[in-house]
Write a protein that holds these residues in place. Structure first.
Motif, PDB file in Angstrom:
ATOM      1  N   UNK A  85       0.751  -1.305   0.135  1.00 51.39           N
ATOM      2  CA  UNK A  85       0.051  -0.074   0.260  1.00 51.39           C
ATOM      3  C   UNK A  85       0.622   1.586  -0.063  1.00 51.39           C
ATOM      4  N   UNK A  86       2.023   1.034   0.610  1.00 53.18           N
ATOM      5  CA  UNK A  86       2.879   2.113   0.690  1.00 53.18           C
ATOM      6  C   UNK A  86       4.225   2.015  -0.242  1.00 53.18           C
ATOM      7  N   UNK A  87       3.677   1.773  -1.564  1.00 54.80           N
ATOM      8  CA  UNK A  87       4.841   0.937  -2.177  1.00 54.80           C
ATOM      9  C   UNK A  87       5.610   2.782  -3.011  1.00 54.80           C
ATOM     10  N   UNK A  88       6.605   2.120  -3.472  1.00 50.43           N
ATOM     11  CA  UNK A  88       7.567   3.749  -3.701  1.00 50.43           C
ATOM     12  C   UNK A  88       7.031   3.987  -4.872  1.00 50.43           C
ATOM     13  N   UNK A  89       8.213   4.970  -6.131  1.00 51.75           N
ATOM     14  CA  UNK A  89       7.972   5.788  -7.005  1.00 51.75           C
ATOM     15  C   UNK A  89       8.040   4.406  -7.922  1.00 51.75           C
ATOM     16  N   UNK A 101      -7.393 -10.269 -18.143  1.00 51.89           N
ATOM     17  CA  UNK A 101      -7.875  -9.014 -16.711  1.00 51.89           C
ATOM     18  C   UNK A 101      -7.417  -9.122 -15.797  1.00 51.89           C
ATOM     19  N   UNK A 102      -6.823  -7.733 -15.198  1.00 51.00           N
ATOM     20  CA  UNK A 102      -6.538  -7.329 -14.214  1.00 51.00           C
ATOM     21  C   UNK A 102      -7.180  -7.853 -12.623  1.00 51.00           C
ATOM     22  N   UNK A 103      -6.828  -8.519 -12.041  1.00 51.94           N
ATOM     23  CA  UNK A 103      -7.373  -8.815 -11.299  1.00 51.94           C
ATOM     24  C   UNK A 103      -6.109  -7.846  -9.644  1.00 51.94           C
ATOM     25  N   UNK A 104      -7.426  -6.957  -8.672  1.00 54.74           N
ATOM     26  CA  UNK A 104      -6.539  -6.807  -7.860  1.00 54.74           C
ATOM     27  C   UNK A 104      -7.060  -6.347  -6.469  1.00 54.74           C
ATOM     28  N   UNK A 105      -7.323  -5.374  -5.724  1.00 54.06           N
ATOM     29  CA  UNK A 105      -7.942  -5.225  -4.252  1.00 54.06           C
ATOM     30  C   UNK A 105      -8.737  -4.343  -4.170  1.00 54.06           C
ATOM     31  N   UNK A 106      -8.268  -3.500  -5.528  1.00 53.33           N
ATOM     32  CA  UNK A 106      -8.705  -2.153  -4.483  1.00 53.33           C
ATOM     33  C   UNK A 106      -7.707  -1.359  -3.284  1.00 53.33           C
ATOM     34  N   UNK A 107      -6.472  -1.544  -3.204  1.00 55.02           N
ATOM     35  CA  UNK A 107      -6.292  -0.868  -2.358  1.00 55.02           C
ATOM     36  C   UNK A 107      -5.123  -0.105  -2.862  1.00 55.02           C
ATOM     37  N   UNK A 108      -4.781   1.223  -1.559  1.00 53.84           N
ATOM     38  CA  UNK A 108      -3.679   2.151  -2.494  1.00 53.84           C
ATOM     39  C   UNK A 108      -2.460   1.654  -3.091  1.00 53.84           C
ATOM     40  N   UNK A 109      -2.373   1.880  -3.930  1.00 58.92           N
ATOM     41  CA  UNK A 109      -0.154   1.740  -3.668  1.00 58.92           C
ATOM     42  C   UNK A 109      -0.275   0.769  -4.666  1.00 58.92           C
ATOM     43  N   UNK A 110       0.174  -0.272  -5.146  1.00 56.15           N
ATOM     44  CA  UNK A 110       0.473  -1.160  -6.309  1.00 56.15           C
ATOM     45  C   UNK A 110      -0.652  -1.720  -6.904  1.00 56.15           C
ATOM     46  N   UNK A 158      -1.939  -1.110 -10.648  1.00 59.26           N
ATOM     47  CA  UNK A 158      -2.527  -1.836 -11.565  1.00 59.26           C
ATOM     48  C   UNK A 158      -4.005  -1.308 -12.497  1.00 59.26           C
ATOM     49  N   UNK A 159      -5.267  -1.729 -10.883  1.00 60.70           N
ATOM     50  CA  UNK A 159      -5.955  -1.010 -12.014  1.00 60.70           C
ATOM     51  C   UNK A 159      -6.325   0.165 -13.015  1.00 60.70           C
ATOM     52  N   UNK A 160      -5.761   1.208 -12.248  1.00 67.08           N
ATOM     53  CA  UNK A 160      -5.260   2.384 -13.342  1.00 67.08           C
ATOM     54  C   UNK A 160      -5.416   1.796 -14.529  1.00 67.08           C
ATOM     55  N   UNK A 161      -4.196   1.312 -14.506  1.00 64.70           N
ATOM     56  CA  UNK A 161      -3.463   1.136 -15.866  1.00 64.70           C
ATOM     57  C   UNK A 161      -3.948   0.293 -16.643  1.00 64.70           C
ATOM     58  N   UNK A 162      -4.830  -1.320 -15.873  1.00 67.21           N
ATOM     59  CA  UNK A 162      -6.022  -1.359 -16.511  1.00 67.21           C
ATOM     60  C   UNK A 162      -7.448  -1.555 -17.154  1.00 67.21           C
ATOM     61  N   UNK A 163      -7.676  -0.401 -17.219  1.00 67.89           N
ATOM     62  CA  UNK A 163      -9.151   0.148 -17.114  1.00 67.89           C
ATOM     63  C   UNK A 163      -9.875   0.688 -18.761  1.00 67.89           C
TER      64      UNK A 163
END
Length: 176
Positions: free
Chosen positions: A130-134, A153-162, A166-171
């Motif tokens: 959640x506290x990922x580096x740039x 399709x990308x699956x992820x948990x909607x947490x901030x960070x990574x 991943x969600x933003x990039x795969x919209x």
């Protein structure tokens, strides 16, 4: 496996009626009912409606008094509010992800918005800090975009960070 007429099990792959969907939502929203207990009750009693009818007696026998059963009105309100947002609850329908059905504690209902056909694609999970580096965020975005371009399709948990990266990039290509 249950037939649709007796309540439909998660592995049936048939469309739930609106009454069944309402009963499934009521059952999973009732106190002390998780995915495994949901399945056990539906399979034992032959459907969610019969399981709902049996809950007060089961709670009394288990020593619990006043276990809350989700009311029809509350479930109807939730369905209406979800639909107003373009969200549908997907149960044992053919669109339900096959691999998700295979786990013991898969959710009986999925809240789905957008294109359901994405659920049939090969899926890749991208999760991380959640506290990922740039640099980590940039890498997750690139990986998600490249995998999306390759048909995943990308699956992820909607947490901030990574996860969010991943969600933003795969919209554009598909995200779950």
């Amino acid at each position: 496996m249950l037939s649709p007429g007796t309540g439909a099990s998660v592995t049936d792959g048939v469309k739930l009626s609106e009454e069944q969907r309402l009963d499934w939502l009521r059952l999973i929203r009732s106190d002390n009912i998780g995915p495994r207990t949901f399945r056990e009750l539906v399979n034992h009693f032959g459907g969610a409606r019969a399981a709902l009818d049996a809950l007060p007696g089961l709670a009394r026998r288990g020593g619990a008094s006043g276990a809350r059963i989700c009311s029809r009105e509350d479930a109807e309100r939730e369905l209406k509010a979800a639909r107003a947002q373009g969200i549908e609850f997907l149960g044992c329908e053919p669109d339900y992800p096959h691999r998700l059905q295979m786990i013991d504690d898969a959710p009986p209902l999925l809240a789905v918005s957008g294109k359901r056909d994405i659920l049939a694609r090969p899926l890749v999970a991208i999760v991380g800090s959640r506290n990922a580096s740039a640099a980590g965020v940039k890498f997750a975005e690139r990986l998600a975009r490249d995998l999306g371009d390759a048909g995943f399709a990308i699956v992820s948990g909607l947490a901030r960070g990574i996860d969010a990266a991943a969600h933003r990039a795969s919209l554009a290509s598909g995200t779950v």
